[in-house]
Scaffold this motif. Sequence first.
Motif, PDB file in Angstrom:
ATOM      1  N   PRO A   1       0.834  -1.208   0.000  1.00 14.64           N
ATOM      2  CA  PRO A   1       0.000   0.000   0.000  1.00 14.64           C
ATOM      3  C   PRO A   1       0.865   1.253   0.000  1.00 14.64           C
ATOM      4  O   PRO A   1       2.057   1.220   0.333  1.00 14.64           O
ATOM      5  CB  PRO A   1      -0.767  -0.125   1.319  1.00 14.64           C
ATOM      6  CG  PRO A   1       0.176  -0.856   2.215  1.00 14.64           C
ATOM      7  CD  PRO A   1       0.919  -1.828   1.330  1.00 14.64           C
ATOM      8  N   ASP A   2       0.257   2.362  -0.388  1.00 10.25           N
ATOM      9  CA  ASP A   2       0.959   3.646  -0.353  1.00 10.25           C
ATOM     10  C   ASP A   2       0.895   4.294   1.020  1.00 10.25           C
ATOM     11  O   ASP A   2       1.743   5.121   1.359  1.00 10.25           O
ATOM     12  CB  ASP A   2       0.344   4.604  -1.384  1.00 10.25           C
ATOM     13  CG  ASP A   2       0.517   4.093  -2.807  1.00 10.25           C
ATOM     14  OD1 ASP A   2       1.631   4.184  -3.327  1.00 10.25           O
ATOM     15  OD2 ASP A   2      -0.476   3.585  -3.369  1.00 10.25           O
TER      16      ASP A   2
ATOM     17  N   TRP B   1      -4.645   2.988   0.087  1.00 15.20           N
ATOM     18  CA  TRP B   1      -4.518   3.277   1.515  1.00 15.20           C
ATOM     19  C   TRP B   1      -5.254   2.204   2.313  1.00 15.20           C
ATOM     20  O   TRP B   1      -6.392   1.866   2.016  1.00 15.20           O
ATOM     21  CB  TRP B   1      -5.111   4.643   1.839  1.00 15.20           C
ATOM     22  CG  TRP B   1      -4.252   5.781   1.364  1.00 15.20           C
ATOM     23  CD1 TRP B   1      -4.191   6.292   0.095  1.00 15.20           C
ATOM     24  CD2 TRP B   1      -3.332   6.535   2.154  1.00 15.20           C
ATOM     25  NE1 TRP B   1      -3.293   7.328   0.041  1.00 15.20           N
ATOM     26  CE2 TRP B   1      -2.744   7.498   1.300  1.00 15.20           C
ATOM     27  CE3 TRP B   1      -2.946   6.499   3.493  1.00 15.20           C
ATOM     28  CZ2 TRP B   1      -1.787   8.410   1.742  1.00 15.20           C
ATOM     29  CZ3 TRP B   1      -2.002   7.412   3.947  1.00 15.20           C
ATOM     30  CH2 TRP B   1      -1.436   8.353   3.086  1.00 15.20           C
ATOM     31  N   LEU B   2      -4.586   1.708   3.342  1.00 18.58           N
ATOM     32  CA  LEU B   2      -5.218   0.758   4.251  1.00 18.58           C
ATOM     33  C   LEU B   2      -5.851   1.521   5.404  1.00 18.58           C
ATOM     34  O   LEU B   2      -5.300   2.516   5.889  1.00 18.58           O
ATOM     35  CB  LEU B   2      -4.183  -0.226   4.816  1.00 18.58           C
ATOM     36  CG  LEU B   2      -3.406  -1.086   3.829  1.00 18.58           C
ATOM     37  CD1 LEU B   2      -2.548  -2.106   4.589  1.00 18.58           C
ATOM     38  CD2 LEU B   2      -4.339  -1.790   2.874  1.00 18.58           C
ATOM     39  N   LEU B   3      -6.996   1.053   5.839  1.00 16.73           N
ATOM     40  CA  LEU B   3      -7.664   1.622   7.009  1.00 16.73           C
ATOM     41  C   LEU B   3      -7.657   0.586   8.120  1.00 16.73           C
ATOM     42  O   LEU B   3      -8.253  -0.486   7.983  1.00 16.73           O
ATOM     43  CB  LEU B   3      -9.097   2.026   6.672  1.00 16.73           C
ATOM     44  CG  LEU B   3      -9.910   2.623   7.824  1.00 16.73           C
ATOM     45  CD1 LEU B   3      -9.288   3.940   8.291  1.00 16.73           C
ATOM     46  CD2 LEU B   3     -11.360   2.827   7.425  1.00 16.73           C
TER      47      LEU B   3
ATOM     48  N   SER C   1     -16.775   3.004   9.487  1.00 12.16           N
ATOM     49  CA  SER C   1     -15.582   3.750   9.084  1.00 12.16           C
ATOM     50  C   SER C   1     -15.425   3.779   7.572  1.00 12.16           C
ATOM     51  O   SER C   1     -15.205   4.840   6.966  1.00 12.16           O
ATOM     52  CB  SER C   1     -14.336   3.126   9.730  1.00 12.16           C
ATOM     53  OG  SER C   1     -14.445   3.114  11.137  1.00 12.16           O
ATOM     54  N   VAL C   2     -15.536   2.616   6.935  1.00 16.17           N
ATOM     55  CA  VAL C   2     -15.384   2.552   5.485  1.00 16.17           C
ATOM     56  C   VAL C   2     -16.469   3.380   4.795  1.00 16.17           C
ATOM     57  O   VAL C   2     -16.206   4.095   3.818  1.00 16.17           O
ATOM     58  CB  VAL C   2     -15.424   1.089   5.004  1.00 16.17           C
ATOM     59  CG1 VAL C   2     -15.573   1.026   3.486  1.00 16.17           C
ATOM     60  CG2 VAL C   2     -14.154   0.359   5.426  1.00 16.17           C
ATOM     61  N   GLY C   3     -17.704   3.303   5.309  1.00 21.13           N
ATOM     62  CA  GLY C   3     -18.782   4.088   4.725  1.00 21.13           C
ATOM     63  C   GLY C   3     -18.501   5.577   4.757  1.00 21.13           C
ATOM     64  O   GLY C   3     -18.761   6.294   3.779  1.00 21.13           O
TER      65      GLY C   3
ATOM     66  N   PRO D   1     -11.185   6.570  -0.980  1.00 16.76           N
ATOM     67  CA  PRO D   1     -11.299   5.110  -1.027  1.00 16.76           C
ATOM     68  C   PRO D   1     -10.186   4.446  -0.226  1.00 16.76           C
ATOM     69  O   PRO D   1      -9.011   4.806  -0.349  1.00 16.76           O
ATOM     70  CB  PRO D   1     -11.171   4.794  -2.520  1.00 16.76           C
ATOM     71  CG  PRO D   1     -10.467   5.970  -3.112  1.00 16.76           C
ATOM     72  CD  PRO D   1     -10.879   7.156  -2.297  1.00 16.76           C
ATOM     73  N   VAL D   2     -10.577   3.499   0.612  1.00 18.75           N
ATOM     74  CA  VAL D   2      -9.616   2.804   1.462  1.00 18.75           C
ATOM     75  C   VAL D   2      -9.863   1.299   1.377  1.00 18.75           C
ATOM     76  O   VAL D   2     -10.935   0.853   0.994  1.00 18.75           O
ATOM     77  CB  VAL D   2      -9.722   3.262   2.935  1.00 18.75           C
ATOM     78  CG1 VAL D   2      -9.235   4.686   3.104  1.00 18.75           C
ATOM     79  CG2 VAL D   2     -11.163   3.117   3.453  1.00 18.75           C
ATOM     80  N   GLU D   3      -8.841   0.539   1.751  1.00 21.61           N
ATOM     81  CA  GLU D   3      -8.954  -0.907   1.838  1.00 21.61           C
ATOM     82  C   GLU D   3      -9.021  -1.288   3.318  1.00 21.61           C
ATOM     83  O   GLU D   3      -8.193  -0.841   4.115  1.00 21.61           O
ATOM     84  CB  GLU D   3      -7.757  -1.580   1.165  1.00 21.61           C
ATOM     85  CG  GLU D   3      -7.671  -1.286  -0.324  1.00 21.61           C
ATOM     86  CD  GLU D   3      -6.455  -1.922  -0.972  1.00 21.61           C
ATOM     87  OE1 GLU D   3      -5.934  -2.923  -0.428  1.00 21.61           O
ATOM     88  OE2 GLU D   3      -6.012  -1.409  -2.028  1.00 21.61           O
TER      89      GLU D   3
END
Length: 267
Positions: free
Chosen positions: A79-80, A186-188, A198-200, A208-210
Amino acid sequence: MFFVLSKTIGFILMPTNFLIGLGLVGAILLLTRFASLGRKLVVTAVLLLVVCGLSPLGNLLLYSLESRFPRWDPARGAPDGIIVLGASIEADISAAHGTPVVRSAPDRIIAAAALAHRYPNARVVFSGGSANLLSNDAREADFAGEVFEGLGIAKSRLIMERRSRNTLENAEFSKALVAPKPGERWLLVTSAYHMPRSVGLFRKAGFPVEAYPVDWRVAGRDGLFTFSNLALEGLWRSDTGMREWMGLIAYRATGKIDELLPGPVPN
């Protein structure tokens, strides 16, 4: 205003707080001509506290949240960046003692540090201010850097976001701080039960996150219908599950998320 309302209404409607309040009202009514109603309220409060504390209710509330996102697949590549949400460090207590005090969800910080070691080129963002309605100027991010450095993460890689008070602000302020570029990954990192909300919110913020879920509290399907040995643990699970579901409902009703229960986006 939304922050104040969410904290006050959320505090009142937490199962433990609500049932204690119900019992207190019943106890007061015992001293009046409404003693019969008072007895019913006291008995109801006690019985429901037992249900919340010892039954599988908390597991049921949490499991549907924790099972929403699978474990992250590293096969997609490095990931970045890595975003870890707060709620691990007690800022006010840390300020009082002059050292970081980690009291809950330590998996968030531990997992983020492990990811940072595995992916040395990834930026690391810690997003956490103070979620307390009344607090001093202490912020989680003021102490998180010391924890990460103690885990071997160089200070130069750390980005501290200290203004956020809730998950909505985590998303908005993190995006403004790092300005993610198209195509970046990006990882969350947050607790599994907290991941759908959180993702929502990150999606709604255009970030956008993974999902990288950690800190599971239910042992999958096998632990779904187990009873609690300690009432305090069961009450914590019931309160936490109810808080998450109330947050999802409130955010969906106000248009802050696009789905009631956000999930993975199909590839």
